[in-house]
Design a protein around this motif. Structure first.
Motif, mmCIF file in Angstrom:
data_model
loop_
_atom_site.group_PDB
_atom_site.id
_atom_site.type_symbol
_atom_site.label_atom_id
_atom_site.label_comp_id
_atom_site.label_asym_id
_atom_site.label_seq_id
_atom_site.Cartn_x
_atom_site.Cartn_y
_atom_site.Cartn_z
ATOM 1 N N UNK A 1 26.816 109.366 55.366
ATOM 2 C CA UNK A 1 26.491 107.953 55.244
ATOM 3 C C UNK A 1 24.988 107.799 55.510
ATOM 4 N N UNK A 2 24.250 107.302 54.502
ATOM 5 C CA UNK A 2 22.792 107.224 54.654
ATOM 6 C C UNK A 2 22.342 105.770 54.734
ATOM 7 N N UNK A 3 21.573 105.457 55.772
ATOM 8 C CA UNK A 3 21.032 104.099 55.952
ATOM 9 C C UNK A 3 19.518 104.178 55.976
ATOM 10 N N UNK A 4 18.884 103.200 55.349
ATOM 11 C CA UNK A 4 17.413 103.134 55.379
ATOM 12 C C UNK A 4 16.980 102.013 56.311
ATOM 13 N N UNK A 5 15.989 102.286 57.157
ATOM 14 C CA UNK A 5 15.433 101.222 58.002
ATOM 15 C C UNK A 5 13.922 101.240 57.920
ATOM 16 N N UNK A 6 13.296 100.084 57.580
ATOM 17 C CA UNK A 6 11.835 100.058 57.576
ATOM 18 C C UNK A 6 11.291 100.213 58.991
ATOM 19 N N UNK A 7 10.312 101.067 59.154
ATOM 20 C CA UNK A 7 9.676 101.249 60.462
ATOM 21 C C UNK A 7 8.272 101.773 60.230
ATOM 22 N N UNK A 8 7.281 101.036 60.731
ATOM 23 C CA UNK A 8 5.897 101.496 60.623
ATOM 24 C C UNK A 8 5.457 101.973 61.999
ATOM 25 N N UNK A 9 5.224 103.264 62.101
ATOM 26 C CA UNK A 9 4.924 103.856 63.407
ATOM 27 C C UNK A 9 3.640 103.276 64.024
ATOM 28 N N UNK A 10 2.738 102.768 63.184
ATOM 29 C CA UNK A 10 1.471 102.217 63.710
ATOM 30 C C UNK A 10 1.629 100.757 64.157
ATOM 31 N N UNK A 11 2.820 100.202 63.951
ATOM 32 C CA UNK A 11 3.045 98.795 64.336
ATOM 33 C C UNK A 11 4.205 98.704 65.327
ATOM 34 N N UNK A 12 3.908 98.694 66.622
ATOM 35 C CA UNK A 12 4.976 98.705 67.632
ATOM 36 C C UNK A 12 5.989 97.585 67.452
ATOM 37 N N UNK A 13 5.567 96.455 66.865
ATOM 38 C CA UNK A 13 6.546 95.372 66.674
ATOM 39 C C UNK A 13 7.689 95.815 65.754
ATOM 40 N N UNK B 1 10.104 100.806 49.622
ATOM 41 C CA UNK B 1 10.576 101.113 48.263
ATOM 42 C C UNK B 1 11.325 102.452 48.173
ATOM 43 N N UNK B 2 11.261 103.265 49.241
ATOM 44 C CA UNK B 2 12.070 104.487 49.224
ATOM 45 C C UNK B 2 13.552 104.178 49.416
ATOM 46 N N UNK B 3 13.865 102.940 49.813
ATOM 47 C CA UNK B 3 15.217 102.639 50.304
ATOM 48 C C UNK B 3 16.326 102.979 49.320
ATOM 49 N N UNK B 4 16.083 102.752 48.032
ATOM 50 C CA UNK B 4 17.171 102.929 47.068
ATOM 51 C C UNK B 4 17.377 104.369 46.626
ATOM 52 N N UNK B 5 16.435 105.236 46.937
ATOM 53 C CA UNK B 5 16.452 106.561 46.313
ATOM 54 C C UNK B 5 17.611 107.434 46.805
ATOM 55 N N UNK B 6 17.890 107.384 48.111
ATOM 56 C CA UNK B 6 18.846 108.361 48.652
ATOM 57 C C UNK B 6 20.081 107.755 49.290
ATOM 58 N N UNK B 7 20.153 106.407 49.369
ATOM 59 C CA UNK B 7 21.259 105.840 50.132
ATOM 60 C C UNK B 7 22.612 106.100 49.475
ATOM 61 N N UNK B 8 22.615 106.459 48.188
ATOM 62 C CA UNK B 8 23.901 106.764 47.551
ATOM 63 C C UNK B 8 24.155 108.257 47.438
ATOM 64 N N UNK B 9 23.352 109.025 48.145
ATOM 65 C CA UNK B 9 23.493 110.482 47.993
ATOM 66 C C UNK B 9 24.875 110.966 48.421
ATOM 67 N N UNK B 10 25.434 110.295 49.435
ATOM 68 C CA UNK B 10 26.761 110.667 49.917
ATOM 69 C C UNK B 10 27.792 110.616 48.797
ATOM 70 N N UNK B 11 27.656 109.644 47.892
ATOM 71 C CA UNK B 11 28.601 109.537 46.772
ATOM 72 C C UNK B 11 28.309 110.582 45.707
ATOM 73 N N UNK B 12 27.045 110.972 45.609
ATOM 74 C CA UNK B 12 26.647 111.844 44.497
ATOM 75 C C UNK B 12 27.041 113.303 44.708
ATOM 76 N N UNK B 13 27.185 113.713 45.966
ATOM 77 C CA UNK B 13 27.484 115.124 46.186
ATOM 78 C C UNK B 13 28.893 115.291 46.732
#
Ligand SMILES: C[S@@+](CC[C@H](N)C(=O)[O-])C[C@H]1O[C@@H](n2cnc3c(N)ncnc32)[C@H](O)[C@@H]1O
Length: 289
Positions: A156-168, A137-149
């Motif tokens: 260019x900001x990209x969000x990728x889900x990654x859970x460090x406790x889940x190697x898969x 759910x953090x994905x939408x918060x900052x991906x447009x920051x490049x346009x805002x400043x």
């Protein structure tokens, strides 16, 4: 733009999202979540605790309000140390990649952008950022920051889900490893309790082994010995990792140029000051072979 001004942009968006979910109850929810986060962070060393739950937009608003600008400023201060250690600039070419592990809330990326805006001698013209975080759910918060400043550097900001406790979720990912700079800001303290059978060590083993020579790594955390020793155990015995700067458990504040008044009405509405003083530990590392 100050970090607090940048944060205000994200807060406006989160507040709109929160209104859709909580309506008139939103302000009370946010107050409740500010206390929730503070209670959670007192329990970080407790291995029986539940993970901090950021799904509710009120919780994310509370986090951004209280912590993001301050953590972002600590990133700027640490990058200044890296610049001194490099005896030149941090970046060596016109394009670079940044990977922020646990970077969903945006402190890391805003800190790097702020550093670039203050250090015009950096050669960078384009920065590609990967925010890797277990909470989608953090994905939408900052991906447009490049346009805002408005910045001299294309961001260019990209969000990728990654859970460090889940190697898969990370074993077959490769792109995030091709970074010039990795940040681990208040991340180790958040995940150490969930280190089932050494999985977090495996994650850092992958990062340190598969990243490129010349890559820098920036660790900032809350100064607790247990977390520092845990992080240090991943790199101290490695011959390919050199420490450029280390500082243990020092009281730190955001620089004077950062004034939380820029948070406008939110500060008074929630009768809350952002965190303005913290005990922090810093490690700045470099891959050398
Ligand atoms: C205390 S916040 C730090 C955020 C940011 N780096 C900062 O300094 O403000 C910890 C972050 O780690 C993320 N996180 C928690 N557990 C995680 C996990 N198992 N894998 C990946 N990210 C996780 C959370 O969603 C949150 O964004």
């Amino acid at each position: 733009m100050t970090l607090f001004e940048l944060v205000k942009l994200a807060l406006d968006e989160l507040y709109t999202e929160g209104k859709k979910e909580h309506g008139e109850l939103l302000d009370d929810k946010i107050k409740e979540k500010i206390s929730y986060l503070s209670d959670c962070y007192k329990e970080l060393v407790n291995t029986k605790r539940q993970p901090v739950d950021y799904r509710d937009p009120a919780t994310r608003f509370a986090y951004v309000l209280k912590y993001v600008a301050t953590h972002g400023d600590y990133v700027v201060q640490a990058l200044e140390e890296l610049k001194i250690a490099n005896k030149g600039t941090i970046f060596q070419s016109e394009t670079a990649r940044l990977t922020c592990i646990g970077g969903g809330p945006g402190s890391d990326v805003t800190g790097v952008i702020k550093y670039l805006s203050e250090n015009k001698d950096e050669p960078l013209k384009k920065l590609t950022c990967y925010l890797l975080d277990g909470e989608q759910s953090w994905a939408d918060t900052w991906t447009e920051i490049g346009d805002a400043i408005s910045s001299d550097v294309a961001i260019n900001v990209n969000f990728q889900p990654l859970d460090v406790t889940k190697p898969t979720s990370w074993a077959s990912q490769k792109k995030f490893l091709r970074a010039d700079l990795f940040t681990f800001i208040y991340f180790v303290s958040e995940v150490k309790s969930f280190d089932n059978s050494g999985v977090i060590g495996d994650f850092w083993e992958k990062i340190f082994t598969e990243s490129d020579v010349g890559t820098n790594f920036l660790y900032v955390d809350n100064g607790h010995k247990e977390f520092n020793e845990f992080f240090d155990s991943f790199w101290r015995s490695r011959k390919d990792i050199q420490v450029l700067y280390e500082q243990d458990n020092q009281w730190t504040t955001p620089r004077y140029s950062e004034q939380s008044d820029h948070l406008g009405e939110y500060k008074s509405r929630f009768e809350q000051h952002p965190k303005m003083k913290s005990m922090i530990t810093i490690r700045i590392l470099k891959k050398i072979q």
